[in-house]
Write a protein that holds these residues in place. Sequence first.
Motif, PDB file in Angstrom:
ATOM      1  N   ALA A   1      18.227  78.876  67.010  1.00  0.00           N
ATOM      2  CA  ALA A   1      18.564  79.986  67.654  1.00  0.00           C
ATOM      3  C   ALA A   1      17.209  80.809  67.507  1.00  0.00           C
ATOM      4  N   ILE A   2      16.387  80.756  66.300  1.00  0.00           N
ATOM      5  CA  ILE A   2      15.211  81.682  66.327  1.00  0.00           C
ATOM      6  C   ILE A   2      13.987  81.097  66.674  1.00  0.00           C
ATOM      7  N   THR A   3      14.251  80.092  67.803  1.00  0.00           N
ATOM      8  CA  THR A   3      12.691  79.319  68.257  1.00  0.00           C
ATOM      9  C   THR A   3      12.034  80.194  69.041  1.00  0.00           C
ATOM     10  N   LYS A   4      12.814  80.965  70.090  1.00  0.00           N
ATOM     11  CA  LYS A   4      12.104  81.727  70.798  1.00  0.00           C
ATOM     12  C   LYS A   4      11.424  82.820  69.914  1.00  0.00           C
ATOM     13  N   PHE A   5      11.915  83.470  69.083  1.00  0.00           N
ATOM     14  CA  PHE A   5      11.513  84.734  68.296  1.00  0.00           C
ATOM     15  C   PHE A   5      10.285  83.978  67.456  1.00  0.00           C
ATOM     16  N   ALA A   6      10.449  82.724  66.760  1.00  0.00           N
ATOM     17  CA  ALA A   6       9.403  82.198  65.900  1.00  0.00           C
ATOM     18  C   ALA A   6       8.344  81.892  66.824  1.00  0.00           C
ATOM     19  N   ARG A   7       8.250  81.579  68.002  1.00  0.00           N
ATOM     20  CA  ARG A   7       7.389  81.244  68.918  1.00  0.00           C
ATOM     21  C   ARG A   7       6.400  82.576  69.324  1.00  0.00           C
ATOM     22  N   ASP A   8       7.262  83.769  69.321  1.00  0.00           N
ATOM     23  CA  ASP A   8       6.506  84.870  69.762  1.00  0.00           C
ATOM     24  C   ASP A   8       5.681  85.498  68.506  1.00  0.00           C
ATOM     25  N   LEU A   9       6.292  85.027  67.034  1.00  0.00           N
ATOM     26  CA  LEU A   9       5.331  85.403  65.953  1.00  0.00           C
ATOM     27  C   LEU A   9       4.182  84.604  65.751  1.00  0.00           C
ATOM     28  N   LEU A  10       4.204  83.506  66.498  1.00  0.00           N
ATOM     29  CA  LEU A  10       3.010  82.682  66.051  1.00  0.00           C
ATOM     30  C   LEU A  10       1.589  83.165  66.589  1.00  0.00           C
ATOM     31  N   GLY A  11       1.812  84.076  67.559  1.00  0.00           N
ATOM     32  CA  GLY A  11       0.573  84.736  67.880  1.00  0.00           C
ATOM     33  C   GLY A  11      -0.043  85.654  66.605  1.00  0.00           C
ATOM     34  N   VAL A  12       1.125  86.144  65.827  1.00  0.00           N
ATOM     35  CA  VAL A  12       0.637  87.266  64.804  1.00  0.00           C
ATOM     36  C   VAL A  12      -0.015  86.093  63.681  1.00  0.00           C
ATOM     37  N   ALA A  13       0.799  85.220  63.465  1.00  0.00           N
ATOM     38  CA  ALA A  13       0.048  84.300  62.524  1.00  0.00           C
ATOM     39  C   ALA A  13      -1.479  83.874  62.793  1.00  0.00           C
ATOM     40  N   ASP A  14      -1.435  83.405  64.247  1.00  0.00           N
ATOM     41  CA  ASP A  14      -2.765  83.045  64.621  1.00  0.00           C
ATOM     42  C   ASP A  14      -3.834  84.254  64.550  1.00  0.00           C
ATOM     43  N   ASN A  15      -3.411  85.543  64.526  1.00  0.00           N
ATOM     44  CA  ASN A  15      -4.455  86.563  64.671  1.00  0.00           C
ATOM     45  C   ASN A  15      -4.768  87.091  63.211  1.00  0.00           C
ATOM     46  N   PHE A  16      -3.821  86.604  62.240  1.00  0.00           N
ATOM     47  CA  PHE A  16      -4.048  86.765  60.782  1.00  0.00           C
ATOM     48  C   PHE A  16      -5.326  85.748  60.395  1.00  0.00           C
ATOM     49  N   ASP A  17      -4.820  84.336  60.861  1.00  0.00           N
ATOM     50  CA  ASP A  17      -5.919  83.528  60.644  1.00  0.00           C
ATOM     51  C   ASP A  17      -7.415  83.480  61.230  1.00  0.00           C
ATOM     52  N   ARG A  18      -7.371  84.112  62.574  1.00  0.00           N
ATOM     53  CA  ARG A  18      -8.761  84.570  62.972  1.00  0.00           C
ATOM     54  C   ARG A  18      -9.483  85.533  62.234  1.00  0.00           C
ATOM     55  N   ALA A  19      -8.608  86.488  61.960  1.00  0.00           N
ATOM     56  CA  ALA A  19      -9.218  87.734  60.962  1.00  0.00           C
ATOM     57  C   ALA A  19      -9.763  87.261  59.762  1.00  0.00           C
ATOM     58  N   LEU A  20      -9.028  86.395  58.989  1.00  0.00           N
ATOM     59  CA  LEU A  20      -9.337  86.020  57.822  1.00  0.00           C
ATOM     60  C   LEU A  20     -10.605  85.172  57.771  1.00  0.00           C
ATOM     61  N   ALA A  21     -10.808  84.284  59.026  1.00  0.00           N
ATOM     62  CA  ALA A  21     -11.768  83.579  59.067  1.00  0.00           C
ATOM     63  C   ALA A  21     -13.199  84.086  59.553  1.00  0.00           C
ATOM     64  N   SER A  22     -13.170  85.226  60.162  1.00  0.00           N
ATOM     65  CA  SER A  22     -14.325  86.198  60.590  1.00  0.00           C
ATOM     66  C   SER A  22     -14.885  86.838  59.211  1.00  0.00           C
ATOM     67  N   VAL A  23     -14.315  86.785  58.416  1.00  0.00           N
ATOM     68  CA  VAL A  23     -14.541  87.753  57.092  1.00  0.00           C
ATOM     69  C   VAL A  23     -15.927  87.499  56.462  1.00  0.00           C
ATOM     70  N   PRO A  24     -16.942  88.118  56.502  1.00  0.00           N
ATOM     71  CA  PRO A  24     -18.217  87.710  55.791  1.00  0.00           C
ATOM     72  C   PRO A  24     -17.814  87.441  54.212  1.00  0.00           C
ATOM     73  N   ALA A  25     -18.709  86.679  53.660  1.00  0.00           N
ATOM     74  CA  ALA A  25     -18.459  86.252  52.240  1.00  0.00           C
ATOM     75  C   ALA A  25     -18.979  87.289  51.260  1.00  0.00           C
ATOM     76  N   ASP A  26     -19.836  88.257  51.654  1.00  0.00           N
ATOM     77  CA  ASP A  26     -20.222  89.363  50.733  1.00  0.00           C
ATOM     78  C   ASP A  26     -19.689  90.553  50.900  1.00  0.00           C
ATOM     79  N   VAL A  27     -18.450  90.581  51.356  1.00  0.00           N
ATOM     80  CA  VAL A  27     -17.405  91.867  51.542  1.00  0.00           C
ATOM     81  C   VAL A  27     -17.363  92.385  50.022  1.00  0.00           C
ATOM     82  N   ASP A  28     -17.252  93.714  49.931  1.00  0.00           N
ATOM     83  CA  ASP A  28     -17.293  94.154  48.556  1.00  0.00           C
ATOM     84  C   ASP A  28     -16.892  95.820  48.802  1.00  0.00           C
ATOM     85  N   GLY A  29     -16.165  96.459  48.081  1.00  0.00           N
ATOM     86  CA  GLY A  29     -15.835  97.463  47.917  1.00  0.00           C
ATOM     87  C   GLY A  29     -14.259  97.866  48.449  1.00  0.00           C
ATOM     88  N   PRO A  30     -13.998  98.867  49.437  1.00  0.00           N
ATOM     89  CA  PRO A  30     -12.764  99.345  49.829  1.00  0.00           C
ATOM     90  C   PRO A  30     -12.391  98.043  50.903  1.00  0.00           C
TER      91      PRO A  30
END
Length: 199
Positions: free
Chosen positions: A59-88
């Motif tokens: 029953a949650i297939t459609k809901f899960a499919r809608d959330l996959l985009g959110v998971a993809d955006n998290f992955d893209r955001a974390l992949a684009s982080v530079p290695a030398d980030v510091d501070g806040p």
Amino acid sequence: MSEDNTPADLDAADGTDADAPALLAEVQALKEQVLRYAADAENTKRRAEREMNDARAYAITKFARDLLGVADNFDRALASVPADVDGPAKNFIVGVEMTSKALQSAFENNGLKKIDPAKGEKFDPHKHQAMMEQPGTDVEPGGVIQVLQPGYELLGRLVRPAMVVVAAKVAGAPKPEGGANPYAADEGADAGGSVDTRA
């Protein structure tokens, strides 16, 4: 007025002993029919239960499919982080990582499993979608070179295939006239921009 129905009277009323085999055959046929109806009813009950269980499980297939985009955006955001980030900013990134892990944990707790094939893993058409082929790599032909987007399955049922780059099978492929590379991009096209549409 009452009649005394003795066995002899019944024989006289219903016929002779010659009718007994026909009656026994009819009784046997009716028994078989009743057993068939009972088996059909049991099969229908089991099928309805199975369909109801599937409906609950998926029953949650459609809901899960809608959330996959959110998971993809998290992955893209974390992949684009530079290695030398510091501070806040570093603390912010740690928060994003924790949120991404919490989302993946919620997926797993509800039966949604990530399909993220490792480099060199054999291409599986039931779980992977080949976006392009790439020749001349250190990966065996037909193996996964790179995952462009992970896939997901819900309790063993595919929700989204993993989009992958596959090592080309060029060993026995005929070469075009002039010895040109059949996998080379057209002039003016970006390198790696050719997509195999034969699948």
